[in-house]
Write a protein that holds these residues in place. Structure first.
Motif, PDB file in Angstrom:
ATOM      1  N   PHE A  47       0.849  -1.192   0.000  1.00  0.00           N
ATOM      2  CA  PHE A  47       0.000   0.000   0.000  1.00  0.00           C
ATOM      3  C   PHE A  47       0.882   1.238   0.000  1.00  0.00           C
ATOM      4  CE2 PHE A  47      -4.280  -1.543   1.937  1.00  0.00           C
ATOM      5  CZ  PHE A  47      -4.339  -2.568   1.022  1.00  0.00           C
ATOM      6  N   PRO A  48       0.447   2.332  -0.628  1.00  0.00           N
ATOM      7  CA  PRO A  48      -0.823   2.519  -1.324  1.00  0.00           C
ATOM      8  C   PRO A  48      -0.831   1.848  -2.684  1.00  0.00           C
ATOM      9  CG  PRO A  48       0.491   4.500  -1.520  1.00  0.00           C
ATOM     10  CD  PRO A  48       1.255   3.569  -0.614  1.00  0.00           C
ATOM     11  N   ARG A  49      -2.009   1.481  -3.117  1.00  0.00           N
ATOM     12  CA  ARG A  49      -2.192   0.924  -4.457  1.00  0.00           C
ATOM     13  C   ARG A  49      -3.501   1.435  -5.031  1.00  0.00           C
ATOM     14  NH1 ARG A  49      -6.336  -0.450  -2.232  1.00  0.00           N
ATOM     15  NH2 ARG A  49      -6.976  -2.500  -1.514  1.00  0.00           N
ATOM     16  N   PHE A  50      -3.561   1.516  -6.358  1.00  0.00           N
ATOM     17  CA  PHE A  50      -4.721   2.099  -7.023  1.00  0.00           C
ATOM     18  C   PHE A  50      -5.918   1.157  -6.936  1.00  0.00           C
ATOM     19  CE2 PHE A  50      -7.439   2.808 -10.725  1.00  0.00           C
ATOM     20  CZ  PHE A  50      -7.665   4.164 -10.635  1.00  0.00           C
ATOM     21  N   GLY A 114      -6.170   4.663  -2.974  1.00  0.00           N
ATOM     22  CA  GLY A 114      -4.836   4.331  -2.504  1.00  0.00           C
ATOM     23  C   GLY A 114      -4.576   4.955  -1.139  1.00  0.00           C
ATOM     24  N   LYS A 118      -4.898   2.860   2.613  1.00  0.00           N
ATOM     25  CA  LYS A 118      -3.684   2.878   3.429  1.00  0.00           C
ATOM     26  C   LYS A 118      -3.969   3.495   4.795  1.00  0.00           C
ATOM     27  CE  LYS A 118       1.265   3.957   3.321  1.00  0.00           C
ATOM     28  NZ  LYS A 118       1.332   4.403   4.723  1.00  0.00           N
TER      29      LYS A 118
END
Length: 420
Positions: A47-50, A114, A118
């Protein structure tokens, strides 16, 4: 802060293993820890991820509060949201989520997932939850007490022994894949193309506090979302059945921009917009399963069933399922008998099926006739507004309790009065 995990890969024993650290996983982990249970969360990604699903519904806020995460969310600077706006050709209407039938929060936020996901995960970690990022579930055995074979981010294998598994893996659908639970959805296959833009919207009448849902001027079953964020950016996407989008050519970005140009108001609104995120597509996303839960596992949110993005129900269903599953799981772990079909699956499906009624009616045009009806009865609009705000489990609402019959009745009235 990313995780409180150690560098060891020793086998471990826990009460509950949670697959996925998204909103439902983070909230489930927080609630179970509050209840005194030993929990570990295994998350494949860093993380973060879309992710999409960026327009929260007010109903979510009560679940965030239960998990002790409300202050963190309120202070994060996300875009305030108080309703939804709908546009089709010259027709424009809004729903104010504070003017609804069901008690509960009437405002929420529009979030870049994202950052939002998180934040929830980091807050769970600060509460003492063990979240292991970059760890992948390779196999699961539920023939006896559940075990999970895991590979960590360095490629080292280890085993988790759990009394129960919660699948919060979203579109990853880990347990449905590994336990052969998947079955086709009864909804038509649809596709979405989406991205983030720097919107540069100059129209002073544009309301950033609402998601805007626009209907294609010629095809009522093609629609667009425009979700404003707090940083001069928006999420923009288009949804339709594949054959309706088949004429689009070029790159995904060219396809998206071409179909946006077919909706005059969106084209005008986004005249100065710049794409800032690679365009992506999601196809055949609706999903279903044979079993939502047993005394060994429970599926949350999209891991069990995903309907459609049109009313932003995905995160709400995910969080609602987390709260409902954890209440039952707490009882089971304390030695009480839980009937997971009667106590979890059926109550959860009440709301899911309510959303399903309105999703199906959106695409066949019935619900659009209600949405755009200009002389709406205020009490009926409040009841519909409650569902749009996420309160699809409120059985005191006639449009929840008898969703199909009530909707069809009001559709007939709207159409008759429109003709008159």
């Amino acid at each position: 802060m990313q995780s409180n995990q150690t560098s060891t890969v020793n086998n471990m024993d826990v009460d509950v293993a949670i697959i996925g650290a998204g909103p439902s996983g983070a909230i489930a982990a927080s609630l179970l820890r509050q209840q005194g249970h030993k929990v570990v969360v295994v998350e494949k990604q860093q993380f973060p991820r879309f992710s999409i699903g960026e327009s929260l519904l007010p109903c979510c806020m009560q679940f965030i509060e239960q998990a002790g995460m409300l202050d963190a969310v309120n202070q994060a600077g996300f875009q305030f949201k108080n309703g939804a706006a709908f546009r089709h050709q010259s027709r424009y209407t809004t729903f104010d989520f504070t003017d609804k039938f069901t008690p509960g929060p009437g405002t929420t936020f529009q979030v870049q997932r994202g950052q939002f996901d998180k934040l929830l995960a980091d807050t769970a970690i600060s509460q003492g939850v063990d979240i292991r990022f970059g760890h992948q579930v390779d196999s699961v055995d539920i023939s006896n007490e559940p075990t999970l074979q895991i590979t960590d981010e360095q490629g080292h294998p280890y085993q988790i022994n759990a009394k129960f598994i919660v699948d919060a893996s979203g579109f990853g659908r880990v347990l449905p894949r590994l336990l052969d639970l998947e079955r086709p959805s009864n909804l038509p296959s649809r596709s979405a193309i989406f991205t983030h833009i720097e919107d540069n919207i100059s129209d002073s009448e544009f309301d950033r506090n609402k998601i805007l849902i626009s209907v294609h001027p010629e095809h009522k079953d093609i629609w667009y979302w425009l979700i404003p964020f707090s940083n001069n950016r928006c999420s923009i996407g288009v949804v339709g059945e594949p054959h309706l989008l088949a004429h689009l050519t070029g790159s995904l970005e060219q396809q998206l921009l071409a179909i946006i140009a077919q909706e005059p108001d969106l084209k005008r609104l986004l005249a100065n917009a710049k794409v800032v995120q690679p365009c992506a597509t999601l196809q055949g996303y609706s999903a279903n399963v044979t079993t939502l839960a047993t005394n060994k596992f429970a599926l949350l949110g999209n891991a069990g069933e995903f309907l459609d993005p049109v009313f932003s129900s995905g995160v709400t269903i995910a969080m609602q399922s987390a709260v409902m599953a954890c209440a039952n799981l707490d009882k089971q772990l304390k030695g009480e008998t839980v009937d997971w079909q009667a106590d979890y699956a059926e109550p959860l499906m009440l709301g899911v099926n309510t959303f399903r009624t309105y999703v199906q009616a959106w695409y066949d045009g019935r619900f659009q006739d209600v949405i755009f009806y200009q002389q709406a009865n205020s009490n009926v609009k409040q009841m519909i507004c409650s569902i749009l705000a996420g309160y699809a489990w409120d059985s005191k609402n006639p449009f929840v309790k008898e969703s199909e019959r009530r909707l069809n009745t009001i559709v007939e009235l709207c159409r008759e009065l429109d003709v008159a």
